[in-house]
Design an enzyme around this catalytic site. Structure first.
Site, short mmCIF file in Angstrom:
data_model
loop_
_atom_site.label_atom_id
_atom_site.label_comp_id
_atom_site.label_asym_id
_atom_site.label_seq_id
_atom_site.Cartn_x
_atom_site.Cartn_y
_atom_site.Cartn_z
CG MET A 30 -1.75 -1.38 1.10
SD MET A 30 -3.76 -0.94 1.87
CE MET A 30 -2.83 -0.64 3.42
CG HIS A 34 8.58 0.17 6.21
ND1 HIS A 34 8.97 -1.53 6.54
CD2 HIS A 34 7.18 0.16 6.18
CE1 HIS A 34 7.91 -1.73 6.38
NE2 HIS A 34 6.42 -0.83 6.14
CG HIS A 37 6.74 -2.37 2.39
ND1 HIS A 37 6.71 -1.22 2.73
CD2 HIS A 37 5.50 -2.60 2.02
CE1 HIS A 37 5.45 -0.89 3.85
NE2 HIS A 37 5.19 -2.01 3.33
CD GLN A 61 -6.24 -3.88 2.43
OE1 GLN A 61 -6.22 -3.93 1.84
NE2 GLN A 61 -4.86 -3.87 3.56
N GLY A 147 4.88 -10.34 3.86
CA GLY A 147 5.76 -10.58 5.00
C GLY A 147 5.01 -10.84 5.99
CD GLN A 148 5.33 -15.01 10.33
OE1 GLN A 148 5.35 -15.12 9.19
NE2 GLN A 148 5.49 -15.15 11.06
CB SER A 186 3.38 2.16 5.98
OG SER A 186 3.81 1.98 5.09
O1 PAF Z 1 0.11 -5.65 3.27
C1 PAF Z 1 -0.60 -4.51 3.29
O2 PAF Z 1 -0.09 -4.09 2.68
C2 PAF Z 1 -1.78 -5.03 2.37
O3 PAF Z 1 -2.83 -5.56 3.03
C3 PAF Z 1 -2.24 -6.16 1.23
C4 PAF Z 1 -1.56 -7.11 1.24
C5 PAF Z 1 -0.89 -4.32 0.07
C6 PAF Z 1 -3.68 -5.66 -0.22
O4 PAF Z 1 -3.86 -4.39 0.13
#
Ligand code: PAF
Length: 284
Positions: A30, A34, A37, A61, A147-148, A186
């Protein structure tokens, strides 16, 4: 670096890459990237020839009253970071492109989505699995990396991919932490100085529980009470949950059992909600 904003161009680009025999790796994000990611992008690069980073702040979400509007965004900086880490394509659609008028189809994993995060954010995972399935259909990756840090999300996406026969391999990469143990997120930018200092207690409590388990403690009640006491010393606004989960089934347990347990927690400092987790091996 190529920046793609439409579904059609992204699908055509991926189809062309596949025709050329290139392996595609995708890292869904999203934005506001950082080091957590970028570690996923590096992982995707190891597994593929071309890495697509998707940047899309997914409205479905976020629940009512959550931080969709103020979610941190910095597209230019994200492009730079993604490129430095090894990504050559950014897919960054706008909301209308992903959810055109009349959009009405959602994906829900029934097992494991209503506990922990799902209990506190009832519509969250439906939004996540829906957008991730769309992103997989649009980018067509051979491998997709998560990511975990978002352990429940990673579990549900693996389940969706397996249940719906999506042809991609889901890879889960380790949590990246600050030197003092705080998991990168983030949302850490929302913390003020005092909250940032206090937030280190999340990882401390997870490590404490790990040590206790390794010393032979098997009672979830005892472990939870001790973790709660530790977390409360950091004066959080609220502890949403401290959960002990069987990782292969994503089911809460009341007694620690081999071979492993996932300890997960969510804690609020002011308006900021932090999550963290630790996978602990359990001997018999
Ligand atoms: O983990 C995230 O940043 C979000 O949930 C994802 C997987 C990009 C879906 O919008």
């Amino acid at each position: 670096m190529k920046i793609i904003a439409t579904v059609r161009e992204m699908q055509e680009t991926s189809e062309q890459l596949r025709r050329e025999g290139k392996r595609i790796g995708v890292v869904p994000t999203m934005g506001f990237l950082h080091a957590g990611h970028t570690s996923l992008i590096v992982k995707a690069r190891e597994l593929s020839d071309v890495v697509i980073t998707t940047i899309f702040v997914n409205p479905t979400q976020f629940g009512p009253g959550e931080d969709f509007e103020r979610y941190p965004r910095d597209f230019e900086r994200d492009c730079k970071k993604a490129e430095e880490a090894g990504s050559t394509i950014i897919f960054s659609p706008d909301v209308r492109e992903m959810y055109p008028e009349g959009f009405a189809s959602y994906v829900e994993v029934e097992h494991g989505s209503r506990i922990l995060e799902g209990k506190f954010r009832p519509t969250h995972f439906r939004g996540v699995t829906t957008v991730v399935l769309k992103l997989l259909n649009i980018t067509k990756p051979h491998a997709v990396v998560f990511g975990q840090k978002d352990a429940q999300q990673a579990f549900l996406i693996q389940k969706m991919v397996s249940d719906l026969n999506v042809e991609t391999s889901v890879v889960v990469a380790p949590i990246v932490r600050e030197k003092d143990g705080l998991a990168l997120s983030s949302r850490n930018v929302y913390l003020n100085g005092t909250e940032r200092e206090r937030a280190t207690q999340l990882y401390r409590s997870l490590k404490f529980a790990k040590e206790k388990i390794q010393q032979g403690e098997r009672s979830v009640d005892i472990l939870r009470a001790e973790m709660k006491r530790m977390l409360q010393s950091a004066q959080p606004t609220q502890i949403d949950y401290i959960a002990f989960v069987r990782p292969d089934l994503f089911q809460e347990i009341e007694h620690i059992q081999p071979p492993s347990v996932l300890i997960a927690l969510a804690v609020r400092f002011g308006g900021t909600r932090l999550i963290d987790n630790h996978l602990v091996s359990v001997s018999s």
